[in-house]
Design an enzyme around this catalytic site. Structure first.
Site, PDB file in Angstrom:
ATOM      1  CG  ASP A   9      -9.334   0.342   5.171  1.00 45.48           C
ATOM      2  OD1 ASP A   9      -9.324  -0.052   4.306  1.00 45.48           O
ATOM      3  OD2 ASP A   9      -8.743   0.568   6.199  1.00 45.48           O
ATOM      4  CD  GLN A  23      -3.514  -4.354   6.554  1.00 44.18           C
ATOM      5  OE1 GLN A  23      -3.213  -2.960   5.790  1.00 44.18           O
ATOM      6  NE2 GLN A  23      -4.203  -5.236   6.214  1.00 44.18           N
ATOM      7  CE  LYS A  76      -3.621  -2.214   2.099  1.00 42.79           C
ATOM      8  NZ  LYS A  76      -3.879  -3.290   3.449  1.00 42.79           N
TER       9      LYS A  76
END
Ligand code: GUN
Length: 285
Positions: free
Chosen positions: A120, A97, A53
């Site tokens: 997200d 995460q 990412k």
């Protein structure tokens, strides 16, 4: 019949090129799009995802701030860090995460992220916005699957109106939002899961099947209607340790009209849509 491959790498390259252009237009206005990536603990898979990412950001003109913390970080410390990032004007997107260590309540941390920075798309406000069709951030994996459907027929897109889509998997981050996105395009949607009785009877009716269970061979050739679109969200390993999806690719590709490979399908699209969401957050300001 041999299915056409939906190439997630090629589509990602195209979409990331557009991201890089928009990022440079923002920079010209003095705005540097910024993503904070928070990783707690040393989960090896998470370390790889996070590295990918961050690299994708660097390659496409997005500033990224990687914050690794030890697994011993407390929930209060993480919440304080999220709060600081919420207020940081250089950060437009925040990604924590998952999974988090067991002593941290992941949902509580997600809800602490400002919905304006929830790239997200995991916050209840983002889920609610998707539910009622209001602007908000869409979760990256199902969003990437929708972009894949839009790319079919030389970019003219796959007509979902009136078609039957079967989603196998009911997670909050893939199955449920995927079903809502398909519904928004006027598809008829069935959500199944690995315990659905006579799954095959349902998938055999489907024009589109999205497999997102996390188990190999959830979808085999005998379960697929000829010409259907098959999207494989799974990320598993076979006996030889090779990466594979939820779909029996070798069998299904002989029946389906289109199919996504693993690797090189949905995986790169997830990261691409994270870049798109981050850019969108920076553009919204
Ligand atoms: N863990 C696995 N996939 C994801 C993702 O898309 N976002 C976050 N935050 N964690 C993940």
């Amino acid at each position: 019949m041999t299915a056409q491959l939906i190439d997630g790498n090629a589509l990602s390259k195209q979409l990331r090129g557009a991201v890089a252009q928009r990022a440079s237009a923002l920079r010209a206005r003095g705005i540097v799009p910024g993503l904070a990536v928070v990783l707690v603990g040393e989960n090896p898979a998470s370390q790889v995802y996070v590295r990918n990412k961050v690299k994708a950001c660097q390659d496409n003109g997005i500033h990224s701030l990687l914050e690794p913390y030890p697994a011993t970080m407390s929930e209060a410390e993480l919440l304080a860090r999220v709060d600081a990032l919420n207020r940081d004007p250089a950060i437009h997107g925040i990604l924590v995460q998952l999974p988090l260590p067991a002593h941290i309540d992941a949902q509580k941390v997600i809800e602490a992220i400002s919905p304006d920075k929830d790239v997200d798309g995991f916050h209840v406000a983002s889920a609610g916005a998707l539910m009622v069709g209001q602007p908000g951030f869409w979760p990256c994996t199902p969003y990437g699957c929708m972009k894949m459907l839009e790319s079919l027929n030389d970019g003219k897109g796959y007509e979902l109106k009136g078609k039957h889509a079967v989603v196998i998997g009911r997670s909050n981050i893939v199955g449920k939002p995927m079903a809502l996105m398909l519904l928004q395009k006027n598809a008829t949607v069935t959500i199944c899961h690995s315990g659905t009785q006579n799954l095959k009877a349902l998938t055999l009716q489907a024009d589109v099947v999205v497999a997102a269970v996390g188990k190999r061979n959830v979808l085999t050739a005998d379960m697929v209607k000829p010409g259907a679109v098959v999207i494989d969200v799974g990320m598993n390993r076979n006996e030889a340790g090779k990466l594979c999806g939820d779909v029996d690719f070798e069998g299904v590709k002989e029946v389906a009209g289109w199919i996504t490979p693993v690797p090189g399908g949905v995986g790169p699209m997830t990261i691409t849509m994270l870049l798109v969401n981050t850019l969108e957050a920076a553009e919204r300001g």
